[in-house]
Design a protein around this motif. Structure first.
Motif, PDB file in Angstrom:
ATOM      1  N   GLU A  94       3.269  -0.885  -5.234  1.00  0.00           N
ATOM      2  CA  GLU A  94       3.879   0.436  -5.329  1.00  0.00           C
ATOM      3  C   GLU A  94       2.821   1.533  -5.272  1.00  0.00           C
ATOM      4  O   GLU A  94       3.015   2.578  -4.623  1.00  0.00           O
ATOM      5  CB  GLU A  94       4.680   0.545  -6.631  1.00  0.00           C
ATOM      6  CG  GLU A  94       5.918  -0.321  -6.667  1.00  0.00           C
ATOM      7  CD  GLU A  94       6.619  -0.235  -8.012  1.00  0.00           C
ATOM      8  OE1 GLU A  94       6.101   0.480  -8.905  1.00  0.00           O
ATOM      9  OE2 GLU A  94       7.668  -0.871  -8.174  1.00  0.00           O
ATOM     10  N   ALA A  95       1.703   1.280  -5.965  1.00  0.00           N
ATOM     11  CA  ALA A  95       0.628   2.280  -5.957  1.00  0.00           C
ATOM     12  C   ALA A  95       0.045   2.441  -4.567  1.00  0.00           C
ATOM     13  O   ALA A  95      -0.158   3.558  -4.079  1.00  0.00           O
ATOM     14  CB  ALA A  95      -0.462   1.878  -6.949  1.00  0.00           C
ATOM     15  N   LEU A  96      -0.222   1.307  -3.911  1.00  0.00           N
ATOM     16  CA  LEU A  96      -0.810   1.375  -2.574  1.00  0.00           C
ATOM     17  C   LEU A  96       0.143   2.031  -1.584  1.00  0.00           C
ATOM     18  O   LEU A  96      -0.288   2.668  -0.623  1.00  0.00           O
ATOM     19  CB  LEU A  96      -1.170  -0.034  -2.102  1.00  0.00           C
ATOM     20  CG  LEU A  96      -2.350  -0.685  -2.836  1.00  0.00           C
ATOM     21  CD1 LEU A  96      -2.505  -2.130  -2.397  1.00  0.00           C
ATOM     22  CD2 LEU A  96      -3.636   0.092  -2.561  1.00  0.00           C
ATOM     23  N   GLU A  97       1.435   1.858  -1.838  1.00  0.00           N
ATOM     24  CA  GLU A  97       2.417   2.454  -0.941  1.00  0.00           C
ATOM     25  C   GLU A  97       2.510   3.961  -1.139  1.00  0.00           C
ATOM     26  O   GLU A  97       2.668   4.723  -0.185  1.00  0.00           O
ATOM     27  CB  GLU A  97       3.783   1.804  -1.180  1.00  0.00           C
ATOM     28  CG  GLU A  97       4.880   2.327  -0.263  1.00  0.00           C
ATOM     29  CD  GLU A  97       6.212   1.644  -0.523  1.00  0.00           C
ATOM     30  OE1 GLU A  97       7.215   2.070   0.061  1.00  0.00           O
ATOM     31  OE2 GLU A  97       6.235   0.685  -1.329  1.00  0.00           O
ATOM     32  N   GLY A  98       2.377   4.420  -2.391  1.00  0.00           N
ATOM     33  CA  GLY A  98       2.555   5.838  -2.672  1.00  0.00           C
ATOM     34  C   GLY A  98       1.288   6.665  -2.577  1.00  0.00           C
ATOM     35  O   GLY A  98       1.333   7.849  -2.221  1.00  0.00           O
ATOM     36  N   LEU A  99       0.121   6.067  -2.884  1.00  0.00           N
ATOM     37  CA  LEU A  99      -1.122   6.842  -2.950  1.00  0.00           C
ATOM     38  C   LEU A  99      -1.550   7.451  -1.616  1.00  0.00           C
ATOM     39  O   LEU A  99      -1.984   8.607  -1.580  1.00  0.00           O
ATOM     40  CB  LEU A  99      -2.250   5.981  -3.519  1.00  0.00           C
ATOM     41  CG  LEU A  99      -2.095   5.554  -4.983  1.00  0.00           C
ATOM     42  CD1 LEU A  99      -3.316   4.769  -5.429  1.00  0.00           C
ATOM     43  CD2 LEU A  99      -1.864   6.750  -5.887  1.00  0.00           C
ATOM     44  N   PRO A 100      -1.478   6.735  -0.495  1.00  0.00           N
ATOM     45  CA  PRO A 100      -1.958   7.338   0.761  1.00  0.00           C
ATOM     46  C   PRO A 100      -1.215   8.607   1.166  1.00  0.00           C
ATOM     47  O   PRO A 100      -1.743   9.424   1.913  1.00  0.00           O
ATOM     48  CB  PRO A 100      -1.736   6.221   1.791  1.00  0.00           C
ATOM     49  CG  PRO A 100      -1.761   4.961   0.998  1.00  0.00           C
ATOM     50  CD  PRO A 100      -1.126   5.313  -0.310  1.00  0.00           C
ATOM     51  N   ALA A 101      -0.003   8.782   0.660  1.00  0.00           N
ATOM     52  CA  ALA A 101       0.743   9.991   1.020  1.00  0.00           C
ATOM     53  C   ALA A 101       0.207  11.223   0.309  1.00  0.00           C
ATOM     54  O   ALA A 101       0.508  12.356   0.694  1.00  0.00           O
ATOM     55  CB  ALA A 101       2.221   9.804   0.685  1.00  0.00           C
ATOM     56  N   LEU A 102      -0.597  11.032  -0.750  1.00  0.00           N
ATOM     57  CA  LEU A 102      -1.163  12.148  -1.513  1.00  0.00           C
ATOM     58  C   LEU A 102      -2.563  12.440  -0.993  1.00  0.00           C
ATOM     59  O   LEU A 102      -3.462  11.608  -1.109  1.00  0.00           O
ATOM     60  CB  LEU A 102      -1.206  11.796  -3.005  1.00  0.00           C
ATOM     61  CG  LEU A 102       0.159  11.473  -3.627  1.00  0.00           C
ATOM     62  CD1 LEU A 102      -0.015  10.913  -5.027  1.00  0.00           C
ATOM     63  CD2 LEU A 102       1.032  12.714  -3.661  1.00  0.00           C
TER      64      LEU A 102
END
Length: 755
Positions: free
Chosen positions: A116-124
């Protein structure tokens, strides 16, 4: 999910086996089995139960099996022992399976969190939103969990985000979170009741606490903290540590992305600007936005002061006054950066010694001063200063970014500096076509001081009649220096690098740290003059540029710094050499122009200025007299007896008579007066700052000198007409007409002078 499903299937199968074994125990008699078979089925039931549910349920199943065996077939001691061994062996084997299952379940949960973190972090794409989003990922670890993110400050950590929201704004640096920040290692407390440094958050029921440092460029830039009502499983701790490592890697990625984006924008914009001022304004705009800072300024070192090339975000009147006046030598941290070449960062500027008082009085705390390097300079000629009033830490990534930013800006500055030098020489070339040579000298010097790094004062000495005379000065008394012209030998001694390098036009540097400059100067010029008018004891560094052309040194350009012994470097020499060849050409052309001009304005026989020179000088001097309100007088003279000398003794003797008159009048001429050969046997003179009465006294001496000249018994005489400003007129034509009329009146009256 697959592992959880597999374990549920195993439980179902083992449960079916246990139930089947118990059923076979009850119905074995109906199936014709021997009573002794009941024990194995009960052992299977007991072992299966212990394997699945653990030791406690295994003992319960063993007791139940012993009771059933006693009622159905009779219980012997060996039977009880075998049931006990079944429980122990099955529990040992089943425990391993249960632990493996729990470990797999926790790993799956950790992997899910990481996914979940890897999925959400690149968008920030910015660090602040990234850090603020972390609590929503961490509160999933059970009921009552509380997550927060803190940013380090001076004595505490500022609370950036939390979930659920806390009323506090800071996290104490003395607790578990502070320890994680100081030590740079994860801190896990399974029971906070046993932790002396634990600081309870208001309204949060906490049993276990896990504080994880987040890194950027190897530096702890934040700590996120998770508190729960139950202890963490070891697998959860491992997963969260890996989660923190993932976040740290992403922070590094964002720092790289921010640096590349900012440096790319800077490089693109540098190609669009045309001056150092424009480049500085553009750079400040980019940097302040990129680092979320309030204000900044780019200082340029100009001798005794730093001058602001550009500033942004400054609106306080006291600071604007500092920017207008500049920073005096040695005042402010920017001068420390200039001297050391090392950047300065602080979040406590208001408390720093040696700061700018106007800035400290306003309570500014976050401050950075960074050198902008330019090739070949022993000092950074340009200093970038940025800051903001609130306190905040300077992250290592920000410091590295400022270093790269200033290096890139310095490369852009170098191009603009070269462009400025070309434009300066072009201005001088244009000036040569429009300005008199005397005006050009001062322009040459001022342009050199502007363009050669480290210069704040200087002088220009030009070769005239075998001597080097001061023609221009900045920061020194030109009139006082003009009293001490120097010989070629004196200047060679002052230069100090030998004739070969002198005639090659190679500049040289003297530093007060290694050479007492006043001692060298005293060997080449009168100490009384250079100590006073030349301020030689104040000079800390000198750059001397011989301006040579076709084997002749036409001039010496001396550039001085009165404060810094290391003011001049390789960049100064390069700039001076850039000027050498164009200036040599300019001065040679100026000299040629002056000689041609003098030839056009000089009588070839007597070497006195001619009638054209008289007209030019009269117009200029009368204009000054009118402007400043001082008197001016002029005379025209007609020789008596000259025709007799010319007719009786011949034209050569007549020429000698005119030369003799010119020589004697030149000896009598006062400093500041002008003497001319009018034409034929007529002469003229202009007396600035001289009223009619004083002019009569001077003219009487002129008449006496001329009347003393005798050739073979033929004595000369003179008739003189005098006119004075303001009583006799206010224009050159009126004064000249009056003087000419009075000369004819004197001739008619037979007197030497008519005024």
């Amino acid at each position: 999910m697959n592992r959880a499903f597999s374990w549920s299937a195993v439980n179902l199968v083992y449960g079916a086996i246990a139930a089947s074994a118990l059923i076979f125990t009850f119905f074995s008699d109906f199936l014709g089995a021997q009573p002794s078979y009941k024990l194995p089925f009960l052992m299977i039931f007991t072992a299966t139960t212990a394997s699945i549910y653990g030791l406690k349920w295994g003992f319960a199943a063993g007791i139940l099996s012993a009771v059933l065996l006693a009622r159905l077939a009779g219980l012997q001691a060996w039977d009880g022992l075998l049931l006990l061994l079944s429980v122990l062996i099955a529990n040992g084997i089943g425990g391993s399976l249960r632990r493996a299952h729990r470990h797999a379940r926790m790993l799956a949960r950790s992997h899910q969190l990481l996914a979940e973190a890897l999925e959400g972090l690149p968008a920030l794409e910015h660090r602040q939103p990234l850090l603020a989003s972390l609590p929503q990922h961490l509160t999933k670890f059970g009921s009552g969990a509380h997550a927060s993110v803190g940013l380090p400050q001076k004595h505490a950590l500022r609370l950036l985000a939390s979930g659920p929201t806390l009323g506090a704004q800071e996290i104490s640096a003395e607790g578990v979170v502070g320890r994680a920040f100081r030590e740079g290692r994860p801190q896990y407390v399974p029971d906070v009741r046993q932790e002396p440094s634990f600081i309870a958050a208001p309204g949060i029921n906490t049993l276990a606490e896990l504080a994880l440092p987040l890194f950027e460029r190897g530096e702890v830039v934040a700590v996120f903290n998770l508190e729960t009502e139950r202890p963490f499983w070891p697998e959860e701790v491992d997963g969260l540590i890996r989660f923190a490592e993932t976040v740290s890697l992403h922070l590094d990625r964002l720092a790289d992305l921010e640096a590349r984006r900012l440096l790319s924008d800077l490089s693109v914009e540098l190609h669009k600007v045309t001056s150092l001022e424009e480049a500085s304004e553009m750079a400040l705009s980019l940097l302040l936005q990129g680092l979320s800072l309030r204000a900044g300024v780019v200082w340029e070192v100009r001798g005794a002061r730093m001058q602001a090339l550009a500033h942004a975000g400054v609106d306080e009147p006291t600071l604007l006054e500092v920017l207008r006046e500049g920073l005096p030598y040695g005042q402010g941290r920017a001068w420390d950066v200039y001297a050391s070449g090392k950047p300065f960062f602080t979040q406590r500027y208001a408390e720093e010694p040696g700061g700018v008082q106007a800035l400290q009085a306003l309570g500014w705390r976050t401050f950075a001063a960074h050198p902008i390097p330019t090739p070949g300079s022993p000092r950074s000629r340009y200093i970038l200063v940025v800051g903001t009033p609130p306190e905040r830490n300077w992250r290592k990534a920000e410091q590295e970014l400022l270093l790269l930013f200033c290096r890139t800006l310095g490369i852009g500055f170098e191009r603009l500096i070269e462009k400025g030098r070309h434009e300066g020489v072009s201005r001088l070339v244009q000036a040569l076509l429009q300005q008199p040579s005397e005006n050009l000298y001062q322009m040459v010097l001022e342009e050199a001081i502007q363009q050669v790094p480290g210069s704040e004062a200087g002088s220009l000495m030009v070769l005239e009649n075998g001597l080097y005379r001061y023609k221009a000065a900045v920061g020194f008394d030109l009139e006082g220096l003009q009293a001490a012209p120097s010989t070629a030998a004196d200047m060679l001694n002052w230069y100090g690098l030998g004739e070969e390098r002198l005639h090659q036009g190679e500049p040289r540097i003297l530093s007060g740290e290694t050479t007492p400059i006043y001692e060298v100067s005293h060997r080449t010029a009168p100490p009384a003059v250079v100590n006073g008018a030349g301020r030689v004891h104040e000079i800390q560094a000198n750059l001397c540029l011989p301006i040579a052309f076709r084997g002749e040194v036409l001039a010496y350009l001396n550039l001085d710094n009165l404060h810094d012994p290391q003011a001049f470097g390789e960049d100064s020499l390069r700039a001076a050499q850039f000027f050498a060849a164009p200036l040599a050409t300019l001065l040679h052309d100026s000299k040629t122009h002056r000689l041609l001009e003098e030839a056009a304005l000089t009588d070839p026989l007597t070497r006195l200025p001619n009638r054209r020179a008289f007209d030019k000088a009269l117009a200029e001097e009368l204009e000054r007299a009118v402007r400043y309100g001082y008197p001016l007088s002029l005379i025209v003279m007609d020789l008596k007896g000259f025709k007799a000398v010319n007719d009786r003794l011949g034209h050569p003797t007549g020429d000698l008579a005119l030369i003799r008159v010119a020589e004697l009048l030149e000896k009598e001429r006062r400093s500041g007066d002008y003497l001319f050969r009018w034409g034929g046997d007529e002469f003229a003179a202009i007396f600035p700052h001289t009223d009619k009465a004083e002019a009569v006294a001077v003219t009487t001496r002129y008449a006496q000198i001329i009347e003393s000249i005798c050739f073979n018994g033929l004595r000369l005489g003179v008739n003189i007409g005098l006119a004075a400003y303001p009583e006799d007129g206010g224009s050159p034509e009126k004064l000249l007409s009056t003087a000419d009329s009075r000369m004819y009146e004197a001739k008619a009256m037979g007197v030497p002078l008519k005024s």
